[in-house]
Design an enzyme around this catalytic site. Structure first.
Site, PDB file in Angstrom:
ATOM      1  N   ARG A 101       0.877  -1.174   0.000  1.00 19.73           N
ATOM      2  CA  ARG A 101       0.000   0.000   0.000  1.00 19.73           C
ATOM      3  C   ARG A 101       0.909   1.217   0.000  1.00 19.73           C
ATOM      4  NH1 ARG A 101      -5.491   1.342   3.392  1.00 19.73           N
ATOM      5  NH2 ARG A 101      -6.294  -0.006   1.750  1.00 19.73           N
ATOM      6  N   HIS A 128      -7.496   0.200  -6.669  1.00 19.17           N
ATOM      7  CA  HIS A 128      -7.720  -0.588  -5.455  1.00 19.17           C
ATOM      8  C   HIS A 128      -8.361  -1.913  -5.892  1.00 19.17           C
ATOM      9  CE1 HIS A 128      -7.890  -1.526  -1.347  1.00 19.17           C
ATOM     10  NE2 HIS A 128      -8.772  -0.657  -0.902  1.00 19.17           N
ATOM     11  N   GLN A 131     -10.298  -4.285  -3.504  1.00 28.32           N
ATOM     12  CA  GLN A 131     -11.581  -3.707  -3.098  1.00 28.32           C
ATOM     13  C   GLN A 131     -12.662  -4.001  -4.136  1.00 28.32           C
ATOM     14  OE1 GLN A 131     -12.282  -1.821  -0.164  1.00 28.32           O
ATOM     15  NE2 GLN A 131     -14.350  -2.266  -0.878  1.00 28.32           N
ATOM     16  N   ASP A 226     -17.266   7.203  -1.958  1.00 26.79           N
ATOM     17  CA  ASP A 226     -16.000   6.986  -1.253  1.00 26.79           C
ATOM     18  C   ASP A 226     -15.669   8.269  -0.489  1.00 26.79           C
ATOM     19  OD1 ASP A 226     -13.572   6.011  -0.361  1.00 26.79           O
ATOM     20  OD2 ASP A 226     -12.563   6.126  -2.298  1.00 26.79           O
ATOM     21  N   CYS A 267     -16.450   1.681   0.263  1.00 23.76           N
ATOM     22  CA  CYS A 267     -15.315   0.807   0.587  1.00 23.76           C
ATOM     23  C   CYS A 267     -14.881   0.952   2.049  1.00 23.76           C
ATOM     24  CB  CYS A 267     -14.157   1.122  -0.344  1.00 23.76           C
ATOM     25  SG  CYS A 267     -13.631   2.843  -0.275  1.00 23.76           S
ATOM     26  N   ARG A 295     -13.614  -8.745   1.485  1.00 20.16           N
ATOM     27  CA  ARG A 295     -12.183  -8.513   1.244  1.00 20.16           C
ATOM     28  C   ARG A 295     -11.380  -9.755   1.654  1.00 20.16           C
ATOM     29  NH1 ARG A 295     -10.271  -3.354   1.224  1.00 20.16           N
ATOM     30  NH2 ARG A 295      -8.324  -4.404   0.702  1.00 20.16           N
TER      31      ARG A 295
HETATM   32  N1  NVA Z   1     -10.061   6.557  -1.736  1.00 20.12           N
HETATM   33  C1  NVA Z   1      -9.754   6.074  -0.432  1.00 20.12           C
HETATM   34  C2  NVA Z   1      -9.903   4.595  -0.339  1.00 20.12           C
HETATM   35  C3  NVA Z   1      -9.668   4.006   1.012  1.00 20.12           C
HETATM   36  C4  NVA Z   1      -9.785   2.529   1.050  1.00 20.12           C
HETATM   37  C5  NVA Z   1      -8.352   6.490  -0.043  1.00 20.12           C
HETATM   38  O1  NVA Z   1      -7.465   6.521  -0.907  1.00 20.12           O
HETATM   39  O2  NVA Z   1      -8.123   6.786   1.115  1.00 20.12           O
HETATM   40  N1   CP Z   2     -11.406  -0.298   2.209  1.00 16.17           N
HETATM   41  C1   CP Z   2     -10.150  -0.320   2.692  1.00 16.17           C
HETATM   42  O1   CP Z   2      -9.194  -0.595   1.960  1.00 16.17           O
HETATM   43  O2   CP Z   2     -10.059  -0.055   4.020  1.00 16.17           O
HETATM   44  P1   CP Z   2      -8.732   0.202   4.873  1.00 16.17           P
HETATM   45  O3   CP Z   2      -8.176   1.511   4.431  1.00 16.17           O
HETATM   46  O4   CP Z   2      -9.177   0.181   6.288  1.00 16.17           O
HETATM   47  O5   CP Z   2      -7.765  -0.912   4.570  1.00 16.17           O
END
Ligand code: NVA
Ligand code: CP
Length: 310
Positions: A101, A128, A131, A226, A267, A295
């Protein structure tokens, strides 16, 4: 050739179907897979925070008989004493799979280029995939099908989750309306639109980027939003973004304009009063925790597929 999953379109339509259907099987009989990854190790590298992704990957690996290592970039020499090349090359001498990540897509691509084991994107600024594969598993379970589904997405559309949702709609030949502000800061990047257009030309998918949220909601099976404050966005921008994005908040009016049996998806993490109202996310049409659960199952299917096991 080593396969990676950096964005959902790294998988073909058949591979996406395989992973989703396998996730459903694994969910129904997890005990059958208890030794599937016996002796295997997953390295999870995190530059951004996480709840669901970290816990579901780690639990998934345990349930498959393998082991997962949580590794924070903060504890690494990466970027200070070491480059991505050396980190990827060294780590892939120890482990069987790497999940990362990272903030930047370029960093993830570089990591995958030098890794000698499969790399899974756990969220960057471009995609993602875990997801949206889990989300499509959830839609398939709740609606009994994916064919003919129409999704409407609301809010910040210059967004990793939106990008992969659009790609997966493109792969499956479905329909998506993305309702977002006209300001380029909130609209999908040209590169993504071009990719989705090309996927749609092969699958018959249709997609629109529009400014009218009520129009987007019309005829929709799925209402998706989101966070307005994705990881890494400075808190100083929160009030400004809130003002611009508020017309795209998912509320009871938006839900009422969709199909009667429409479902609400997010998500997570979510903020009530921002991208959706509390009555929507906590209401009967919300399936956000089913998404979160899936997930776990879909990531098991992804790992088994990338390792050539099932
Ligand atoms: N768009 C969000 C997704 C989190 C799972 C982010 O990048 O924080
Ligand atoms: N949806 C998702 O990826 O959640 P987290 O940021 O908690 O991993």
């Amino acid at each position: 050739m080593i396969r990676h999953l950096l964005k959902v379109s790294d998988f073909s339509r058949e591979e996406c179907i395989h992973v989703i259907e396998n996730a459903i099987k694994i969910k129904a009989a997890p005990e059958k897979y208890r030794k599937s990854l016996d002796g295997k190790t997953l390295l999870m590298i995190f530059e951004k925070p996480s709840l669901r992704t970290r816990v579901s990957f780690e639990t998934g690996m345990t349930q498959l008989g393998g082991h997962a290592i949580f590794y924070s970039i903060k504890d690494s020499p990466l970027g200070k004493k070491e480059n991505i090349h050396d980190t990827a090359k060294s780590a892939s001498r120890y482990v069987d799979l790497i999940a990362a990540r990272l903030y930047k897509r370029q960093d993830l691509k570089e990591f995958a280029r030098y890794s000698d084991v499969p790399v899974i994107n756990m969220l960057d600024d471009f995609a993602h995939p875990c997801q949206v594969l889990g989300d499509f598993q959830t839609i398939r379970e709740k609606k009994g099908r994916l064919d003919g589904i129409k999704i409407a997405y609301f809010g910040d559309a210059r967004n990793n989750v939106t990008y992969d949702l659009m790609r997966l709609v493109g792969i499956f030949g479905l329909r998506i309306d993305v309702a977002c502000p006209a300001n380029p800061e909130f609209r999908p990047e040209k590169e993504v639109l071009e990719e989705v257009k090309s996927l749609a030309s092969q699958s018959g998918a249709t997609f629109r980027i529009i400014n009218d949220p009520m129009d987007a909601a019309k005829d929709s099976d799925i209402i998706y939003t989101d966070s307005w404050m994705s990881y890494g966005i400075s808190e100083d921008l929160e009030e400004k973004r809130k003002k611009i994005l508020m017309p795209f908040q998912v509320n009871s009016k938006i839900m009422a304009n969709a199909k009667k049996d429409a479902l609400f998806m997010h998500c997570l993490p979510a903020k009530r009063g921002h991208e959706q109202t509390a009555d929507v996310i906590d209401g009967p049409q919300s399936i956000v925790f089913d998404q979160a659960e899936n997930r776990l199952h879909v990531q098991k299917a992804i790992m088994l597929f990338l390792l050539g096991i099932t």
